[in-house]
Design a protein around this motif. Structure first.
Motif, short mmCIF file in Angstrom:
data_model
loop_
_atom_site.label_atom_id
_atom_site.label_comp_id
_atom_site.label_asym_id
_atom_site.label_seq_id
_atom_site.Cartn_x
_atom_site.Cartn_y
_atom_site.Cartn_z
N LEU A 86 0.83 -1.21 0.00
CA LEU A 86 0.00 0.00 0.00
C LEU A 86 0.86 1.25 0.00
O LEU A 86 0.58 2.22 -0.71
CB LEU A 86 -0.93 0.02 1.22
N ALA A 87 1.93 1.25 0.77
CA ALA A 87 2.75 2.46 0.91
C ALA A 87 3.39 2.88 -0.41
O ALA A 87 3.40 4.07 -0.74
CB ALA A 87 3.84 2.24 1.98
N PHE A 88 3.93 1.93 -1.15
CA PHE A 88 4.60 2.30 -2.39
C PHE A 88 3.65 2.95 -3.39
O PHE A 88 3.96 4.01 -3.94
CB PHE A 88 5.34 1.11 -2.99
N PRO A 89 2.47 2.37 -3.64
CA PRO A 89 1.54 3.07 -4.55
C PRO A 89 1.12 4.44 -4.02
O PRO A 89 0.97 5.39 -4.79
CB PRO A 89 0.35 2.12 -4.65
N LEU A 90 0.93 4.56 -2.70
CA LEU A 90 0.57 5.87 -2.14
C LEU A 90 1.66 6.91 -2.37
O LEU A 90 1.37 8.10 -2.49
CB LEU A 90 0.28 5.74 -0.65
N SER A 91 2.90 6.46 -2.45
CA SER A 91 3.99 7.40 -2.67
C SER A 91 3.91 8.04 -4.06
O SER A 91 4.57 9.05 -4.32
CB SER A 91 5.35 6.74 -2.45
N SER A 92 3.08 7.48 -4.94
CA SER A 92 2.92 8.09 -6.26
C SER A 92 2.20 9.43 -6.20
O SER A 92 2.15 10.16 -7.19
CB SER A 92 2.21 7.13 -7.22
N LEU A 93 1.67 9.79 -5.04
CA LEU A 93 1.12 11.14 -4.88
C LEU A 93 2.19 12.20 -5.10
O LEU A 93 1.88 13.34 -5.42
CB LEU A 93 0.49 11.30 -3.49
N VAL A 94 3.44 11.81 -4.97
CA VAL A 94 4.54 12.74 -5.26
C VAL A 94 4.45 13.20 -6.72
O VAL A 94 4.69 14.36 -7.01
CB VAL A 94 5.91 12.08 -4.96
N PHE A 95 4.09 12.31 -7.64
CA PHE A 95 3.95 12.69 -9.04
C PHE A 95 2.93 13.82 -9.20
O PHE A 95 3.14 14.75 -9.97
CB PHE A 95 3.52 11.50 -9.91
N VAL A 96 1.84 13.70 -8.47
CA VAL A 96 0.78 14.70 -8.54
C VAL A 96 1.28 16.04 -8.00
O VAL A 96 1.10 17.09 -8.63
CB VAL A 96 -0.47 14.22 -7.75
N VAL A 97 1.95 16.02 -6.85
CA VAL A 97 2.41 17.27 -6.23
C VAL A 97 3.54 17.89 -7.05
O VAL A 97 3.58 19.12 -7.21
CB VAL A 97 2.82 17.03 -4.77
N VAL A 98 4.41 17.09 -7.63
CA VAL A 98 5.47 17.64 -8.49
C VAL A 98 4.86 18.30 -9.72
O VAL A 98 5.28 19.39 -10.13
CB VAL A 98 6.50 16.56 -8.88
N LEU A 99 3.86 17.65 -10.30
CA LEU A 99 3.19 18.25 -11.45
C LEU A 99 2.56 19.59 -11.08
O LEU A 99 2.73 20.58 -11.78
CB LEU A 99 2.14 17.28 -12.00
N LEU A 100 1.86 19.61 -9.94
CA LEU A 100 1.25 20.88 -9.49
C LEU A 100 2.32 21.93 -9.18
O LEU A 100 2.16 23.10 -9.53
CB LEU A 100 0.38 20.63 -8.25
N GLY A 101 3.41 21.50 -8.53
CA GLY A 101 4.48 22.44 -8.21
C GLY A 101 5.17 22.98 -9.44
O GLY A 101 5.53 24.16 -9.50
N SER A 102 5.36 22.13 -10.46
CA SER A 102 6.01 22.61 -11.68
C SER A 102 5.09 23.56 -12.44
O SER A 102 5.54 24.50 -13.09
CB SER A 102 6.42 21.44 -12.56
N TRP A 103 3.79 23.34 -12.32
CA TRP A 103 2.82 24.21 -12.98
C TRP A 103 2.70 25.54 -12.23
O TRP A 103 2.85 26.61 -12.83
CB TRP A 103 1.47 23.50 -13.04
N LEU A 104 2.46 25.46 -10.92
CA LEU A 104 2.25 26.68 -10.13
C LEU A 104 3.55 27.43 -9.82
O LEU A 104 3.58 28.66 -9.86
CB LEU A 104 1.54 26.33 -8.82
N GLY A 105 4.60 26.69 -9.47
CA GLY A 105 5.84 27.32 -9.03
C GLY A 105 6.84 27.63 -10.13
O GLY A 105 7.59 28.60 -10.04
N LEU A 106 6.86 26.78 -11.16
CA LEU A 106 7.86 26.96 -12.22
C LEU A 106 7.26 27.45 -13.53
O LEU A 106 7.97 27.68 -14.49
CB LEU A 106 8.62 25.65 -12.45
N GLY A 107 5.94 27.56 -13.56
CA GLY A 107 5.26 28.08 -14.75
C GLY A 107 5.28 27.14 -15.94
O GLY A 107 5.12 27.58 -17.08
N GLU A 108 5.44 25.85 -15.70
CA GLU A 108 5.45 24.89 -16.80
C GLU A 108 4.04 24.64 -17.31
O GLU A 108 3.08 24.68 -16.55
CB GLU A 108 6.08 23.57 -16.34
N HIS A 109 3.95 24.39 -18.60
CA HIS A 109 2.66 24.06 -19.22
C HIS A 109 2.35 22.59 -18.93
O HIS A 109 3.20 21.72 -19.12
CB HIS A 109 2.69 24.29 -20.73
#
Length: 134
Positions: A86-109
């Motif tokens: 369970l823990a390893f699949p839950l760690s994939s939430l990092v992908f979601v937060v990195v995507l949001l961070g790159s969009w909001l913080g780095l201005g990536e499309h």
């Protein structure tokens, strides 16, 4: 009185688990974003002594390393209380937060297909968590 009967505090209950997961996702995601910023700042990788010295002095690299070290210790605490299945699949939430961070913080499309991927990740995590035995 046995040590199992002693209240171990909030870190060992459900709130502690939520806090650990939030810390893991934040530190892992921040590490990725700091690494991206550092890579942009450092430019071409020539693998010279000067480039290595620049890497060692770069604040974003130092922040990324600190994040990864923190994430390692939080991950160890999470694995003590959760199954890896369970823990390893839950760690994939990092992908979601990195995507949001790159969009909001780095201005990536971010394309529509990426947003669909986020929805699939979140849906998959919800299915895994629903199927987990208590």
């Amino acid at each position: 009185m046995s040590t199992q009967n002693i209240d171990q505090g909030w870190l060992h209950d459900r709130l502690g688990t939520v806090v650990l997961w939030a810390l893991l996702i934040c530190t892992e995601s921040a590490g990725q974003l700091f690494t991206k910023v550092a890579g942009d700042q450092l430019g071409q990788m020539d693998f010279t002594w000067q480039w290595l010295a620049d890497v060692a002095r770069n604040p974003a690299i130092l922040a990324a390393i600190a994040c990864y070290i923190g994430a390692f210790f939080v991950w160890m605490l999470i694995l003590r209380r959760s199954s890896l299945s369970l823990a390893f699949p839950l760690s994939s939430l990092v992908f979601v937060v990195v995507l949001l961070g790159s969009w909001l913080g780095l201005g990536e499309h971010i394309s529509l297909l990426h947003w669909v991927g986020v929805a699939v990740i979140i849906g998959g995590i919800a299915l895994l968590a629903e199927g987990e035995e208590n």
